[in-house]
Enzyme design. Structure first.
Site, PDB file in Angstrom:
ATOM      1  N   GLY A   1      -0.490   4.631   0.263  1.00  0.00           N
ATOM      2  CA  GLY A   1      -1.150   5.586   0.504  1.00  0.00           C
ATOM      3  C   GLY A   1      -0.416   6.743   1.560  1.00  0.00           C
ATOM      4  CB  ALA A   2      -1.469   9.084   4.028  1.00  0.00           C
TER       5      ALA A   2
ATOM      6  CG  ASN B   1     -10.942   8.461  11.893  1.00  0.00           C
ATOM      7  OD1 ASN B   1     -10.487   8.559  10.651  1.00  0.00           O
ATOM      8  ND2 ASN B   1     -10.197   8.290  12.906  1.00  0.00           N
TER       9      ASN B   1
ATOM     10  N   GLY C   1       0.673  -1.127  -0.040  1.00  0.00           N
ATOM     11  CA  GLY C   1      -0.093  -0.012   0.016  1.00  0.00           C
ATOM     12  C   GLY C   1       0.989   1.377   0.055  1.00  0.00           C
TER      13      GLY C   1
ATOM     14  CB  SER D   1      -7.552   8.210   7.066  1.00  0.00           C
ATOM     15  OG  SER D   1      -8.036   7.123   8.265  1.00  0.00           O
TER      16      SER D   1
ATOM     17  CD  GLU E   1      -9.240   1.676   7.997  1.00  0.00           C
ATOM     18  OE1 GLU E   1      -8.323   0.763   8.062  1.00  0.00           O
ATOM     19  OE2 GLU E   1      -9.038   2.824   8.233  1.00  0.00           O
TER      20      GLU E   1
ATOM     21  CE  LYS F   1      -2.661   5.510  15.793  1.00  0.00           C
ATOM     22  NZ  LYS F   1      -3.575   5.500  14.762  1.00  0.00           N
TER      23      LYS F   1
ATOM     24  CG  ASN G   1      -7.773   6.649  15.159  1.00  0.00           C
ATOM     25  OD1 ASN G   1      -7.786   7.680  14.383  1.00  0.00           O
ATOM     26  ND2 ASN G   1      -7.059   5.858  15.256  1.00  0.00           N
TER      27      ASN G   1
ATOM     28  CG  ASN H   1      -6.122   4.157  12.324  1.00  0.00           C
ATOM     29  OD1 ASN H   1      -5.132   4.187  13.477  1.00  0.00           O
ATOM     30  ND2 ASN H   1      -6.395   5.083  11.615  1.00  0.00           N
TER      31      ASN H   1
END
Length: 314
Positions: A13-14, A203, A11, A265, A277, A195, A199, A106
């Site tokens: 991505g970022a 998110n 992957g 994200s 997600e 975390k 999140n 995550n």
């Protein structure tokens, strides 16, 4: 003399783009397994526009469209979203036989769900990334702040504490060599709950309220909702046997106020009509809390609202 480890990235991505570039820039042998990003990265290289490190460019990227073309890796960093984990399992097994696999994702219990799909020979670790970054174009990452990553051992051939600690020190050493903060975590699941305290509220609310962190924090109503959601996660973690410091949520709120405006994200995934997600970030913790009779009404409403929006996407 021990050979330098070969690092694979799934992957770009970022997360994969930032950490892969930083590791390659530090002199590590880094290989990228890409899908939609392959053509752009193979021809133009990988770029990170960083507010911390400046404008960085990695030319002649070792990029592959197929796992069969990729050399076996000693370490494999999985930076794809959790929504694709089931289909990634065969690729992980081929790219890293007997290697250390780090899920830089995550959510809760992502390692538990992927472990049965992997061979016993693989070491499985969790990687918790503390970073403000997003992908602005194929092969281009905008890095706004932070960048540390902490590692915890989940399962695999290393059965005793000493062996697991050695692997964690090897992994954190890779990131530290790249100039990034990294430390080993004794209890991976507790760290994942920790975390989630950030999140889960940010998110989902970024999607529902179409707002970044600065706007959410500057409004009294949304800030109060964030604090309440954080408290639900803290209480659920404690009920599940993973108590967090009493002042933890307050420190997160204060830290968010000090950092630049950020769109998480999930905001970008929703805007680009990609799968959200919601399973790893909401459904799994809600189910864990329900097992110990811990109610999370605000979190459940947030989850249900996100599922509604996701189901209405074209």
């Amino acid at each position: 003399m021990t050979a330098a480890p070969r690092i694979g990235i799934i992957g770009c991505g970022a997360i994969g783009g930032f950490y892969g570039l930083m590791l390659a820039r530090a002199g590590f042998d880094v290989h990228f397994l890409l899908r939609s990003e392959f053509t752009a990265v193979a021809s133009e290289g990988l770029r990170v526009n960083s507010a911390v490190h400046g404008s960085l460019h990695l030319d002649n990227v070792q990029a592959y469209p197929s796992v069969t073309d990729m050399p076996p890796c000693d370490w494999l960093l999985v930076a794809a979203k959790t929504t694709s984990n089931a289909e990634l399992a065969p690729l992980i097994s081929q790219a890293a036989p007997g290697a250390k696999v780090v899920l830089m994702q995550n959510g809760l219990d992502v390692e538990d769900e992927l472990r049965p799909l992997l061979p016993d020979s693989l070491h499985l670790l969790g990687g918790l990334c503390y970073i403000y970054a997003h992908r602005s174009a194929p092969g281009v990452v905008e890095h706004q702040a932070l960048g540390g990553v902490n590692l915890g051992y989940h399962s695999g051939p290393a059965l005793d504490t000493e062996s697991r600690q050695l692997i964690l020190e090897q992994g954190t050493g890779l990131f530290q060599t790249a100039g990034l903060a990294s430390k080993a975590m004794a209890e991976l699941k507790q760290a994942r709950w920790q975390k989630l305290v950030w999140n889960a509220p940010f998110n989902g609310l970024a999607v529902l309220l179409n707002s970044g962190t600065s706007a959410l924090m500057s409004n009294a109503e949304s800030r109060a909702l964030i604090a309440a959601l954080m408290q639900e996660v803290v209480e659920a973690a404690s009920a599940c046997g993973y108590p967090l410091p009493a002042e933890f949520a307050g420190k997160l709120l204060a830290a968010t106020e000090r950092t630049p405006d950020y769109l998480p994200s999930m905001y970008h995934d929703f805007a680009l009509q990609r799968p959200l997600e919601v399973h790893a970030i909401y459904a799994v913790p809600l189910a864990a809390a329900a097992k110990v009779d811990c109610a999370m009404p605000r979190t459940e409403m947030l989850y249900q609202s996100l599922r509604y929006l996701e189901q209405r996407q074209p």
